[in-house]
Scaffold this active site. Structure first.
Site, short mmCIF file in Angstrom:
data_model
loop_
_atom_site.label_atom_id
_atom_site.label_comp_id
_atom_site.label_asym_id
_atom_site.label_seq_id
_atom_site.Cartn_x
_atom_site.Cartn_y
_atom_site.Cartn_z
N CYS A 2 0.91 -1.21 -0.13
CA CYS A 2 -0.02 0.02 0.07
C CYS A 2 0.88 1.31 -0.01
O CYS A 2 1.91 1.24 0.55
CB CYS A 2 -0.92 -0.06 1.12
SG CYS A 2 -1.69 -1.34 1.48
N ARG A 27 4.89 0.40 -5.71
CA ARG A 27 4.84 -0.75 -4.58
C ARG A 27 3.88 -1.50 -4.96
O ARG A 27 4.07 -2.67 -4.18
CB ARG A 27 4.50 0.15 -3.31
CG ARG A 27 5.25 1.17 -2.76
CD ARG A 27 4.79 2.11 -1.83
NE ARG A 27 4.66 1.45 -0.47
CZ ARG A 27 5.39 1.56 0.56
NH1 ARG A 27 6.77 2.14 0.09
NH2 ARG A 27 5.60 0.92 1.47
N TRP A 77 -3.31 -2.71 -1.58
CA TRP A 77 -2.87 -3.98 -2.17
C TRP A 77 -3.72 -5.12 -0.99
O TRP A 77 -3.18 -5.02 0.05
CB TRP A 77 -1.20 -4.42 -1.92
CG TRP A 77 -0.86 -5.35 -2.59
CD1 TRP A 77 -0.70 -5.75 -3.83
CD2 TRP A 77 -0.40 -6.74 -1.97
NE1 TRP A 77 0.17 -6.95 -3.86
CE2 TRP A 77 0.04 -7.58 -2.75
CE3 TRP A 77 -0.40 -7.07 -0.45
CZ2 TRP A 77 0.36 -8.96 -2.46
CZ3 TRP A 77 -0.05 -8.53 -0.21
CH2 TRP A 77 0.39 -9.13 -1.28
N ASN A 101 -1.72 1.00 6.02
CA ASN A 101 -0.77 -0.02 5.41
C ASN A 101 -0.56 -1.00 6.77
O ASN A 101 -0.26 -0.56 7.67
CB ASN A 101 0.54 0.67 4.84
CG ASN A 101 1.53 -0.37 4.34
OD1 ASN A 101 1.00 -1.59 3.87
ND2 ASN A 101 2.74 -0.15 4.24
N GLY A 102 -0.59 -2.30 6.22
CA GLY A 102 -0.09 -3.38 7.36
C GLY A 102 -1.30 -4.08 7.47
O GLY A 102 -2.42 -4.22 6.68
N GLU A 484 17.47 -17.24 -10.22
CA GLU A 484 17.12 -15.84 -10.41
C GLU A 484 16.50 -15.71 -11.79
O GLU A 484 15.57 -15.14 -12.16
CB GLU A 484 18.02 -14.87 -10.04
CG GLU A 484 18.16 -13.67 -10.45
CD GLU A 484 17.05 -12.70 -9.71
OE1 GLU A 484 16.52 -13.49 -8.72
OE2 GLU A 484 16.55 -11.66 -10.05
N LYS A 488 12.75 -14.52 -12.57
CA LYS A 488 12.52 -13.37 -13.35
C LYS A 488 11.30 -13.70 -14.39
O LYS A 488 10.58 -12.71 -14.69
CB LYS A 488 13.69 -12.63 -14.15
CG LYS A 488 14.60 -12.11 -13.31
CD LYS A 488 14.01 -10.61 -13.00
CE LYS A 488 14.35 -10.18 -11.56
NZ LYS A 488 13.95 -10.60 -10.38
N GLU A 491 7.97 -13.92 -12.46
CA GLU A 491 7.53 -12.67 -12.28
C GLU A 491 6.96 -11.94 -13.21
O GLU A 491 6.04 -11.49 -13.12
CB GLU A 491 8.76 -11.80 -11.36
CG GLU A 491 9.01 -12.28 -10.11
CD GLU A 491 10.19 -11.60 -9.86
OE1 GLU A 491 10.08 -11.18 -8.38
OE2 GLU A 491 11.32 -11.46 -10.29
N HIS A 507 18.53 -36.34 -11.20
CA HIS A 507 17.57 -37.03 -10.05
C HIS A 507 16.00 -36.70 -9.97
O HIS A 507 15.25 -36.56 -9.09
CB HIS A 507 18.21 -36.28 -8.63
CG HIS A 507 19.58 -36.66 -8.47
ND1 HIS A 507 20.04 -38.23 -8.31
CD2 HIS A 507 20.95 -36.26 -8.64
CE1 HIS A 507 21.35 -38.18 -8.16
NE2 HIS A 507 21.86 -37.01 -8.22
N LYS A 609 6.25 -4.40 -4.75
CA LYS A 609 7.53 -4.24 -4.41
C LYS A 609 8.04 -4.39 -3.05
O LYS A 609 9.10 -4.93 -2.51
CB LYS A 609 7.78 -2.71 -4.77
CG LYS A 609 9.35 -2.36 -4.80
CD LYS A 609 10.04 -2.81 -5.94
CE LYS A 609 11.40 -2.58 -5.80
NZ LYS A 609 12.28 -3.38 -6.69
C1 G6P Z 1 9.10 -8.78 -3.20
C2 G6P Z 1 9.49 -8.42 -4.59
C3 G6P Z 1 10.84 -9.17 -4.75
C4 G6P Z 1 11.58 -8.94 -3.91
C5 G6P Z 1 11.22 -9.51 -2.35
C6 G6P Z 1 12.32 -9.21 -1.35
O1 G6P Z 1 8.75 -10.06 -3.20
O2 G6P Z 1 8.62 -8.60 -5.33
O3 G6P Z 1 11.34 -8.41 -6.24
O4 G6P Z 1 13.04 -9.57 -4.01
O5 G6P Z 1 10.24 -8.72 -2.13
O6 G6P Z 1 12.19 -7.79 -1.09
P1 G6P Z 1 13.47 -7.11 -0.37
O7 G6P Z 1 13.03 -5.39 -0.22
O8 G6P Z 1 13.20 -7.52 1.01
O9 G6P Z 1 14.76 -7.19 -0.87
#
Ligand code: G6P
Length: 614
Positions: A2, A27, A77, A101-102, A484, A488, A491, A507, A609
């Site tokens: 949020c 965010r 959110w 928020n929270g 990673e 990506k 995501e 395996h 985010k």
């Molecule tokens: C969210 C984001 C990811 C990020 C993760 C950890 O899931 O979508 O891109 O890697 O949070 O975020 P941080 O701010 O703790 O690195």
């Protein structure tokens, strides 16, 4: 997650708040709303809409609100109840409107007692409970800040609250616990925001709010207290990045801009760390060398992409320091009764510094008396504030939800930590450290070469865009790179993508390889020939089963070429630095493929985010 904006001042409050919400879009959110307070009117004006901010802006254009100088705004959110107009914030009761928020953890009990007292709640949110509690409190005390403090004392969980009041139309009150809120100081105007992006267009002077504090802003004044009303110390600071840094700068997506900024992110994270005498210095390190010499175990905790940065770091930290290093998902850490002692160094990695899983994990670690060092990209965020030591990455604001430059800068910061520990423990000589740092110092140029030669990666992404399943394999530091690369694609392009350790293929995972399945393989550098040969065998194994192989391999190494359907060349760097160059093509690939499929690269569906709930 949020986004929150509050404003009191001489401008059109609605314009300021909508601009702030636009800056906070990164965010992640799924509905938005605003409320305005106007002197002489006994009622607040509010508009809220499910979906993107554009829906709210259209609604405001259809039914314009009167001119106001006090407003609050929110991008939600969804946590409690789906993203509908009704569940969108602000939530009103009587004279107040609340954005939040929270998560208020005791909201069910509070809601039940409100309903038992005859209150009718119209949304499914935990936030509306706060609005009603405030309305009840204001029957006892006319002062909004007093009422907010009293309500905050009854709330459990995490919250940033920002409140407007029709009876006090020149005031906005904010409060925070376990969730961020910053104050922007202007001339004849003041701001509240989830982060400084909300108001950096208008002022670069900010105040950090501490845990359990309440702030009252008017156009000319800022008053901060604790939840009991005692005046609180505040720390003003200057925001050292400007609005251009938070804008796209001509790129189609923030993510493309951030990928392109990676040479700078790495170089800036290294800046000022190497003293003239060859000694490595980490200025934000508040742990003494003696305390660091006692460290006999390192536990890295993080989430998402930051977790993979931790996985890369483990190889280097153990290799350089000989200190056992574990890497654990922050969300799992405190639920398994980890063994921590005073000589355990817990290293948290968080780009945002606000990830709730990571925050809760470091609090747990500190309760167990471990020392906590945080690697973070956001100055003054909650996680670094609650840590014993901090290494800031200097990647600049990362706006796209999926992390890119943050990841590379985190790896560099972890390496600095590893080298620092090796230095204070006397395990490495200064000249050895200088040599490694010189190699890291050459990485920005290497990344730039990958970026300059990226057309064929984009072309490959377009060619493979019809595939629904992708595999990634790597070994050693190439393994987290594979994870990673797969993350990506998941995501951004919503595809099935999985990363594996090359040796694990046989395996199980090899069973999913079908005719034409794209398999990306990260070939270790020639300086680790034994491992490189193993990966080349893995490439042959998948190819023999019909896979279409995309081989990421060092310039000059032709050993894998006979088994490669597509080749991505990587600049030659030492083994431990290879993730810093090998990740970049995978970011570009995912970004291009998602664009090709027509997706919003910066704000992928369902993701946020800054994930401020557990
Ligand atoms: C969210 C984001 C990811 C990020 C993760 C950890 O899931 O979508 O891109 O890697 O949070 O975020 P941080 O701010 O703790 O690195």
């Amino acid at each position: 997650m949020c986004g929150i904006v509050g404003y009191v001042g001489h401008r059109s409050a609605l314009d300021v708040v909508v601009a702030g919400l636009q800056r906070l879009e990164y965010r992640g959110y799924d509905s938005a709303g605003v409320a305005l307070a106007i002197p002489g009117e006994q009622q607040l004006h509010s508009v809220k809409r499910a979906g993107k901010l554009a829906n709210l802006i259209d609604a405001l254009a259809d039914e314009p609100l009167p001119e106001a100088h006090t407003a609050i705004g929110h991008t939600r959110w969804a946590t409690h109840g789906p993203p509908t107009n009704r569940n969108a914030h602000p939530h009103q009761s009587g004279r107040v409107a609340v954005v939040h928020n929270g998560i208020i953890e005791n909201f069910a009990t509070l809601r039940a007692s409100l309903e038992a007292a005859g209150r009718e709640l119209v949304s499914e949110t935990d936030t509306e409970v706060v609005a009603h509690l405030l309305d009840l409190e204001l029957e006892k005390t006319p002062d909004l800040a007093d009422a907010v403090r009293a309500v905050c004392r009854c709330l459990e969980g995490a919250f940033t609250l920002v409140i407007a009041d029709s009876t006090n139309p020149d005031v906005v009150v904010g409060a925070r616990r376990n969730s961020p809120l910053v104050v922007g100081r202007g001339h004849g105007e003041n701001f509240l925001g989830s982060d400084v992006a909300a108001f950096v267009e208008f002022t670069r002077e900010a105040i950090e709010l501490g845990q359990d504090q309440v702030v009252t802003i008017t156009a000319d004044d800022i008053v901060v207290t604790d939840f009991d009303g005692n005046p609180a110390e505040v720390s003003p600071y200057h925001i050292d990045w400007d609005i251009a840094a938070a804008e796209k700068g001509g790129y189609e997506w923030f993510m493309l801009k951030e990928i392109a900024e990676q040479p700078h992110a790495v170089a800036d994270t290294l800046l000022g760390r190497h003293a003239a005498n060859g000694q490595l210095q980490l200025d934000e390190m508040r742990l003494s060398d003696d305390e660091l010499r006692d460290v006999d175990q390192i536990v890295i905790i993080a989430c998402g992409t930051s977790f993979y940065a931790g996985m890369v770091a483990k190889y280097a930290i153990e290799h350089w320091t000989r200190i056992p290093c574990e890497v654990e998902l922050a969300s799992e850490f405190r639920y398994r009764d980890p063994i921590l002692t005073r000589s355990t160094l817990v290293v948290s990695i968080s780009q945002s510094g606000e990830t709730m899983d990571t925050l809760m994990a470091i609090r747990y670690a500190r309760e167990q008396r471990a020392r906590v060092l945080s690697i973070c990209n956001t100055n003054g965020a909650t996680i670094p504030r609650e840590s014993d030591a901090v290494i800031y990455t200097h990647a600049g604001p990362e706006i796209a939800v999926a992390s890119t430059k943050g990841f590379l800068a985190q790896i560099v910061a972890c390496y600095l930590l590893g080298l620092y520990l090796a230095q204070v423990k006397g395990i490495k000589f200064r000249d050895e450290i200088s040599r490694i740092l010189a190699d890291v110092g050459a990485v920005p140029n290497a990344i730039q070469r990958v970026l300059d030669d990226a057309d064929h990666i984009r072309k490959l992404a377009r060619e493979l865009a019809q595939h629904r399943s992708f595999l990634f394999i790597g070994r050693h530091v190439g393994f987290p790179v594979a994870l990673e690369g797969a993350l990506k694609l998941k995501e951004l392009a919503y595809l099935h993508a999985e990363g594996f350790a090359g040796g694990e293929l046989k395996h199980g995972p090899i069973a999913v390889v079908e005719d034409g399945t794209p398999v990306f393989a990260i070939v270790p550098s020639t300086s680790y020939a034994a491992l490189r040969d193993k990966v080349i065998s893995n490439i042959q194994e998948v190819r023999a089963r019909g896979a279409q192989t995309v081989v990421l391999v060092e310039e000059g190494d032709d050993s894998a070429l006979p088994f490669a359907d597509h080749v991505i060349r990587l600049p030659k760097v030492p083994t431990l630095l290879q993730p810093l160059v090998a990740t970049v093509p995978l970011q570009i690939f995912a970004c291009e493929l998602a664009s090709q499929l027509g997706y919003d690269v910066d704000q992928p569906r369902n993701l946020a985010k800054s994930v401020t709930v557990e």
